[in-house]
Design an enzyme around this catalytic site. Sequence first.
Site, PDB file in Angstrom:
ATOM      1  N   GLU A 290       0.758  -1.268   0.499  1.00 53.40           N
ATOM      2  CA  GLU A 290      -0.195  -0.013   0.394  1.00 53.40           C
ATOM      3  C   GLU A 290       0.521   1.535   0.176  1.00 53.40           C
ATOM      4  OE1 GLU A 290      -2.095  -0.840   3.787  1.00 53.40           O
ATOM      5  OE2 GLU A 290      -3.306  -2.767   2.381  1.00 53.40           O
TER       6      GLU A 290
ATOM      7  N   GLU B 165      -4.317  -6.443   2.958  1.00 49.33           N
ATOM      8  CA  GLU B 165      -3.461  -7.363   2.824  1.00 49.33           C
ATOM      9  C   GLU B 165      -3.675  -8.603   2.528  1.00 49.33           C
ATOM     10  OE1 GLU B 165      -5.101  -4.752   4.794  1.00 49.33           O
ATOM     11  OE2 GLU B 165      -3.503  -3.826   5.161  1.00 49.33           O
TER      12      GLU B 165
ATOM     13  N   PHE C  29       1.950  -1.508   9.170  1.00 50.25           N
ATOM     14  CA  PHE C  29       2.598  -1.919  10.288  1.00 50.25           C
ATOM     15  C   PHE C  29       2.205  -3.337  10.490  1.00 50.25           C
ATOM     16  CE2 PHE C  29       0.976   2.478   9.760  1.00 50.25           C
ATOM     17  CZ  PHE C  29       1.643   3.543  11.380  1.00 50.25           C
TER      18      PHE C  29
ATOM     19  N   ASP D 261       1.018  -4.910  13.128  1.00 47.64           N
ATOM     20  CA  ASP D 261      -0.319  -5.090  13.218  1.00 47.64           C
ATOM     21  C   ASP D 261      -0.928  -6.154  12.817  1.00 47.64           C
ATOM     22  OD1 ASP D 261      -0.168  -3.262  16.262  1.00 47.64           O
ATOM     23  OD2 ASP D 261       1.231  -2.450  14.451  1.00 47.64           O
ATOM     24  N   PHE D 262      -0.561  -5.433  11.324  1.00 49.06           N
ATOM     25  CA  PHE D 262      -1.237  -5.811   9.891  1.00 49.06           C
ATOM     26  C   PHE D 262      -1.402  -7.389   9.354  1.00 49.06           C
ATOM     27  CE2 PHE D 262      -1.288  -0.389   9.203  1.00 49.06           C
ATOM     28  CZ  PHE D 262      -2.321  -0.562   9.641  1.00 49.06           C
TER      29      PHE D 262
ATOM     30  N   HIS E 217      -1.584   0.409  16.135  1.00 50.27           N
ATOM     31  CA  HIS E 217      -0.178  -0.006  15.660  1.00 50.27           C
ATOM     32  C   HIS E 217       1.025   0.149  16.651  1.00 50.27           C
ATOM     33  CE1 HIS E 217      -4.152   2.354  13.142  1.00 50.27           C
ATOM     34  NE2 HIS E 217      -2.551   2.818  12.351  1.00 50.27           N
TER      35      HIS E 217
END
Lengths: 311, 283
Positions: free
Chosen positions: B31, B62, B85, B87-88, B131
């Site tokens: 992205e 993702e 991130f 987290d993703f 995040h």
Amino acid sequence: MYQQMAKIRAFEEQVNELYKSAKMPGLAHLYSGEEAVAVGVCEALQKTDYITSTHRGHGHCLAKGASVDRMFAELLGKEAGYCKGKGGSMHIADPDSGNLGANAIVGGSAGIATGAAFSAKMRKSNQVAVCFFGEGALGQGLLYEVMNMASLWKLPVIYVCENNLYNEYTHHSETTAGELVARAQAFGIHTEIVDGQDVHGVYAATQQLVERARRGEGPAFLQCNTYRYYGHHVGDINRAYYRPKDEEEEWKAKRDPLTKLAERLIAGKLTDQKILDRIQAEVQIEIESGVAFALNAPFPDVHEVDEDVYA
Amino acid sequence: MPEREITFAEAIREALAEEMRRDSRVFIVGEDVAEAGTPFKVLSGLVEEFGKDRVIDTPISEPGFTGIGVGAAMTGVRPVVDIMFGDFLTLTMDQIVNQAAKVHYMSGGKMKVPIVFRTTLGATRRSAAQHSQSLHAWVSHVPGLKVAIPSTPYDAKGLLKTAIRDDNPVVFFEDKLSYKLKGNVPAEEYTIPFGVADIKRKGDDITLVATSSMVQVALAAAELLNGVGISAEVIDPRTTFPLDKSALIESAKKTSRAIVIDEGYERYGVTAEIASVIADGAF
Ligand SMILES: Cc1ncc(C[n+]2csc(CCOP(=O)(O)OP(=O)(O)O)c2C)c(N)n1
């Protein structure tokens, strides 16, 4: 194509026997009844084209060019299997015939097939990729993400939805809102619906979609209406609670893909019953020698268990 | 050779650019990676050199672009997937764990997945709980994956080049705050092998095992300790898998004491793993 379909049918009968006689580890999801889809689609592909397959994948592997003996060996966990016995029924991969592997995560190979098409486009190799999946995979978000990118980037990928009416033990009408093809149409993807029991229809439709893809016109979605004859897997015997017996009998009696093809070939005087009987007998011999090979083949050495974790 | 100082972000960018020049199969997908060069501006300038066919912006999908990367890696190209991130990573787990990590094994060694997943860790930008996580222990747990977690510009460049050349899936964690960290990076080509720890400061009294941005914290602590007459050794494993067990054990044997400093969650985490390796091997 008749020979291929007969081979898949006989292969699956033999797998069921191996399960019932407790000679095969684990389970298997039989493709019987759906043969015209795999054979019709793969007939329209080159050997170098890619496919990805599903938990119900034996038919796809055979139709793409795998041999019976090494398939049985894989199912039995033998060294001679396509993946040294490490894949088993749900993970047979044979890159030499363009088969990037069956996948036991429903919808899990949508990314791989789309990525293979992406790489084909990047390498300008003119290959196409076919992603086989059941209508149950329409519940997975991954499919929509990759269809979106396939359409944006005009990737040479064909999503083949094998609609056998049931997601495991649940009729798809209970799980899937709207029309199946509408989901692909939302991304501007070209769609077709064919009778998945008619191998010629499947072949003709796929051929067109493959040509489109090779011309750079982008992805397509092919819905094939079909039916599985056995349970969801070999152990799914008592299934009247989700699927009426009459329905099963009707599909077998009136819409069997092998019978339909035989009738058509005989009516068109392209063959006669004798020739078809001979094909069946040859297929039977191939299956018997294949399974004998696999039963006699050695298991992998113990040290193999933690090899191939890293390249 | 005159010394050259660049930032961590510049080191990452140089590694990518050099590898993309060296090997036309290498490309970047994710992205806002192209003109935007990611929110952290790590990739700025790459699209100008390599074009939009090799620095590819995706929708915010993702699992989708991770899966496409896996399929592409299986069929002759070498993707570097940008997961904005850490987290993703949670959204991509099926594609990384069930697909990328398993393909080589399940195919009996016939298929390879040469792919790098670049992502971030670290809480110090103070961007709240979705995040800020450091989830490197999750992927370090999974056979079939390699995990790099560099702490300096020098290590970041050398390890990323190795990751791109590796035929296995590699998850590469960059600390968000480290992007501006400066350090010496030679202009000449080099790579750093995986599974080789680096002693960031020599010492005799205590071993501080530190990862990623915690290396800077440990170095500051070592300086403080020095002021009170304690000589601390700071050692950075640089990759959590493969893990350089022997270097960690050697250091702990020498000093007889060890503290492990890592930004991930403590329970079932990297600190526990390293502490057990040291307890097993050194004492
Ligand atoms: C992600 C995921 N969820 C659930 C399952 C368990 N499961 C295996 S097959 C199946 C049904 C799949 O139905 P469909 O995609 O229509 O294929 P079919 O079995 O009808 O060929 C389910 C739910 C799974 N393997 N993967």
